[in-house]
Design an enzyme around this catalytic site. Structure first.
Site, PDB file in Angstrom:
ATOM      1  N   GLU A   1       0.825  -1.204   0.000  1.00  0.00           N
ATOM      2  CA  GLU A   1       0.000   0.000   0.000  1.00  0.00           C
ATOM      3  C   GLU A   1       0.863   1.259   0.000  1.00  0.00           C
ATOM      4  O   GLU A   1       0.511   2.274  -0.616  1.00  0.00           O
ATOM      5  CB  GLU A   1      -0.905   0.011   1.243  1.00  0.00           C
ATOM      6  CG  GLU A   1      -1.910  -1.113   1.330  1.00  0.00           C
ATOM      7  CD  GLU A   1      -2.606  -1.149   2.681  1.00  0.00           C
ATOM      8  OE1 GLU A   1      -3.824  -1.363   2.707  1.00  0.00           O
ATOM      9  OE2 GLU A   1      -1.925  -0.990   3.716  1.00  0.00           O
TER      10      GLU A   1
ATOM     11  N   ASP B   1     -12.574  -4.918  -0.675  1.00  0.00           N
ATOM     12  CA  ASP B   1     -13.391  -6.137  -0.635  1.00  0.00           C
ATOM     13  C   ASP B   1     -14.704  -5.844   0.079  1.00  0.00           C
ATOM     14  O   ASP B   1     -14.800  -4.900   0.860  1.00  0.00           O
ATOM     15  CB  ASP B   1     -12.640  -7.264   0.084  1.00  0.00           C
ATOM     16  CG  ASP B   1     -12.178  -6.853   1.479  1.00  0.00           C
ATOM     17  OD1 ASP B   1     -12.909  -7.109   2.444  1.00  0.00           O
ATOM     18  OD2 ASP B   1     -11.084  -6.277   1.582  1.00  0.00           O
TER      19      ASP B   1
END
Length: 220
Positions: free
Chosen positions: A21, A202
């Site tokens: 990230e 998600d």
């Protein structure tokens, strides 16, 4: 009485849990890696953007894997406070909820934080362990970028267990992660203003296995 002028932000720290990230952010700003910390495995990159100092903190790597979860996050934030930050931002990913309108790619500026896996059914300890902390209000940022808002629920597992699910439902959380509530606690202890900007990778209550959907969207 006239309103007090807002404090200028000269030094901003970003905690990003996973190296995957953090890498695009570090690369885009051309941040430089600091020497290893003397007491912890945290990784810090430093540089500047316009007139502000920018630091990106990651909890570190063990056996090639990023250290994730509340313990690593809290330690990293606690040590980051030594840098005298004007603002601390948790920038990272989260799970969203279809039932609350969440979609992959949505960006939340989370205003509140609780833990969903600290179950201590003793009066006083129950609320203390769950916690309920709030971010520094940022209505201008939310409005300018069109961000969604709401409560982020934090736990130490990627999946959502049958035990956790009703606790999360009762909280009204719009996103689920593995660090924000602990970071909010650390920021509170140091008196540092705190924001959490989370991008949905998600859908917790969706048809796909969480780990598969997370991995598929992590690099997008």
């Amino acid at each position: 009485m006239a309103a007090q002028a807002a404090k200028r932000i000269n030094k901003v720290g970003f905690l990003v849990a996973m190296q995957e990230e953090a890498a695009p952010f570090i690369g885009a700003l051309k941040l430089q890696k600091r020497a290893p910390h003397a007491r912890a495995p945290i990784v810090v990159h430093e540089g500047s953007y316009k007139d502000a100092t920018v630091l990106v903190y990651s909890p570190g790597v063990v056996d090639g894997k990023s250290l994730v979860g509340t313990d690593a996050a809290f330690l990293t934030a606690f040590l980051a406070a030594e840098d005298g930050l004007d603002l601390f931002v948790n920038a990272g990913t989260c799970g969203g909820f279809a039932k609350r309108g969440g979609k992959v790619g949505d960006v939340y500026c989370c205003g509140e934080f609780k833990h969903h896996d600290r179950r201590v059914p003793i009066p006083g300890y129950d609320s203390m362990c769950v916690g309920h902390r709030r971010a520094t209000p940022a209505p201008g940022l939310v409005s300018k970028l069109g961000l969604k808002t709401g409560l982020c629920t934090t736990g130490n597992s990627l999946d959502c267990s049958p035990t956790d699910a009703p606790i999360i439902e009762e909280s009204g959380a719009v996103c689920k992660d593995m660090e924000a509530a602990s970071l909010a606690h650390a920021a509170e202890l140091s008196g540092t203003p705190f924001l959490a900007i989370k991008v949905v990778t998600d859908i917790v209550d969706g048809p796909h296995a969480t780990q598969d959907e997370f991995l598929a969207n992590l690099s997008t």
